[in-house]
Scaffold this active site. Sequence first.
Site, mmCIF file in Angstrom:
data_model
loop_
_atom_site.group_PDB
_atom_site.id
_atom_site.type_symbol
_atom_site.label_atom_id
_atom_site.label_comp_id
_atom_site.label_asym_id
_atom_site.label_seq_id
_atom_site.Cartn_x
_atom_site.Cartn_y
_atom_site.Cartn_z
ATOM 1 N N GLN A 54 23.096 47.755 64.611
ATOM 2 C CA GLN A 54 23.444 46.695 65.571
ATOM 3 C C GLN A 54 24.802 46.969 66.215
ATOM 4 O O GLN A 54 25.577 46.052 66.500
ATOM 5 C CB GLN A 54 23.433 45.328 64.887
ATOM 6 C CG GLN A 54 22.033 44.741 64.737
ATOM 7 C CD GLN A 54 21.365 44.472 66.085
ATOM 8 O OE1 GLN A 54 22.014 44.259 67.101
ATOM 9 N NE2 GLN A 54 20.039 44.483 66.084
ATOM 10 N N SER A 55 25.115 48.223 66.450
ATOM 11 C CA SER A 55 26.415 48.587 67.015
ATOM 12 C C SER A 55 26.611 48.032 68.431
ATOM 13 O O SER A 55 25.817 48.323 69.337
ATOM 14 C CB SER A 55 26.528 50.113 67.054
ATOM 15 O OG SER A 55 27.623 50.504 67.853
ATOM 16 N N ASN A 56 27.677 47.251 68.600
ATOM 17 C CA ASN A 56 28.049 46.799 69.947
ATOM 18 C C ASN A 56 28.505 47.986 70.789
ATOM 19 O O ASN A 56 28.271 48.045 71.993
ATOM 20 C CB ASN A 56 29.189 45.784 69.869
ATOM 21 C CG ASN A 56 28.784 44.517 69.137
ATOM 22 O OD1 ASN A 56 27.783 43.899 69.472
ATOM 23 N ND2 ASN A 56 29.555 44.123 68.129
ATOM 24 N N ALA A 62 27.510 51.135 70.569
ATOM 25 C CA ALA A 62 26.380 51.948 71.025
ATOM 26 C C ALA A 62 25.697 51.284 72.216
ATOM 27 O O ALA A 62 25.306 51.944 73.180
ATOM 28 C CB ALA A 62 25.387 52.159 69.883
#
Length: 328
Positions: free
Chosen positions: A72-74, A76
């Site tokens: 859930q990387s912001n 990325a």
Amino acid sequence: MSPLAKISLANLPTPLLRYEALDALVGTRVWVKRDDMSAGPEAGNKIRKLEYLLADALARKARTVITCGGVQSNHARATTLLARRLGLQPVLLLRTSDGQAPAEPWQGNLLLDALAGAEIRFITPAQYRDRDALMSTLAAERSARGEPAYVVPEGGSNGLGALGYIDAMGEVRSQLDQGLAEAPERFDAVVHACGSGGTAAGVVLGAARFDVAQEAIAMAVCDDSRYFEERIAGIVNEANGLLASTSPRVPLRVLDHGKGPAYGVPTDEQLAFIAAVARCSGLILDPVYTGKALHALSVLPEKPATVLFLHTGGLPGVLAEAERFRVR
Ligand SMILES: *Cc1c(COP(=O)(O)O)cnc(C)c1O
């Protein structure tokens, strides 16, 4: 193009707002720098770093941009959407607990990554430890195929990316000079969530250069204080190298009492705090970064009297957490 060139990607300046209703909850006087409003779906703190990093990618004639993060990387997600805006192909290495793709339907950041057609490779936590080597091998493979690739490190956190937060502090300085939001001439502290250290590095340099605050308080959401102190010092040195000067910096406290059970896992108290903030102010904090950071400030026994809290974004992460937020 000089390595310090940047491209304009964010909607700036972001608002600097006073949130009186938060004072009672947090236990001090709070102003919020709304970097969660730095763009549309690309919003958050990463876009300021990417203004420098993607300018560098373009200057090097990259066609592909490779980066990494948690599933859930912001970061990325911001990199994916901005790469697409610039006509670049995004490639993501995303960490899951078993290296497998999560069950569908995909939500939050991952949904947006997929919607924008990022090439996604899921990797295990063990592989993630070697992320830099994995990304550079992948970049070399792509470049050998005639598809020049640019690697953006985790969180966009290196010396070049950190320059974005020096600029952010300059932006705050001019807002203070304009007398916005009845803010003090300078804050006692700038407080923000810390996940890969690039924001903190830019803040300690920028807050000193533009006399924005007496100190910076970085709230670790993973690892620990000692890890981040070293990491941030390394990024500060890299940034100084690019600036060809050693800049003054404000004192930095890295606090890790608020990181919760694990990265991305909040306590019930942190979740209740996020709901309380939403109810009294309309601000939506996220359970991975900003919610933990402001909560960590609220439980400090001695608080700075005036605080600039950096709202660094994270909304898509909230929307992927319906299971956790049973707040009715
Ligand atoms: C990445 C991120 C942070 C942490 O910033 P770093 O520069 O990686 O330390 C804080 N808040 C949000 C919402 C983020 O996405």
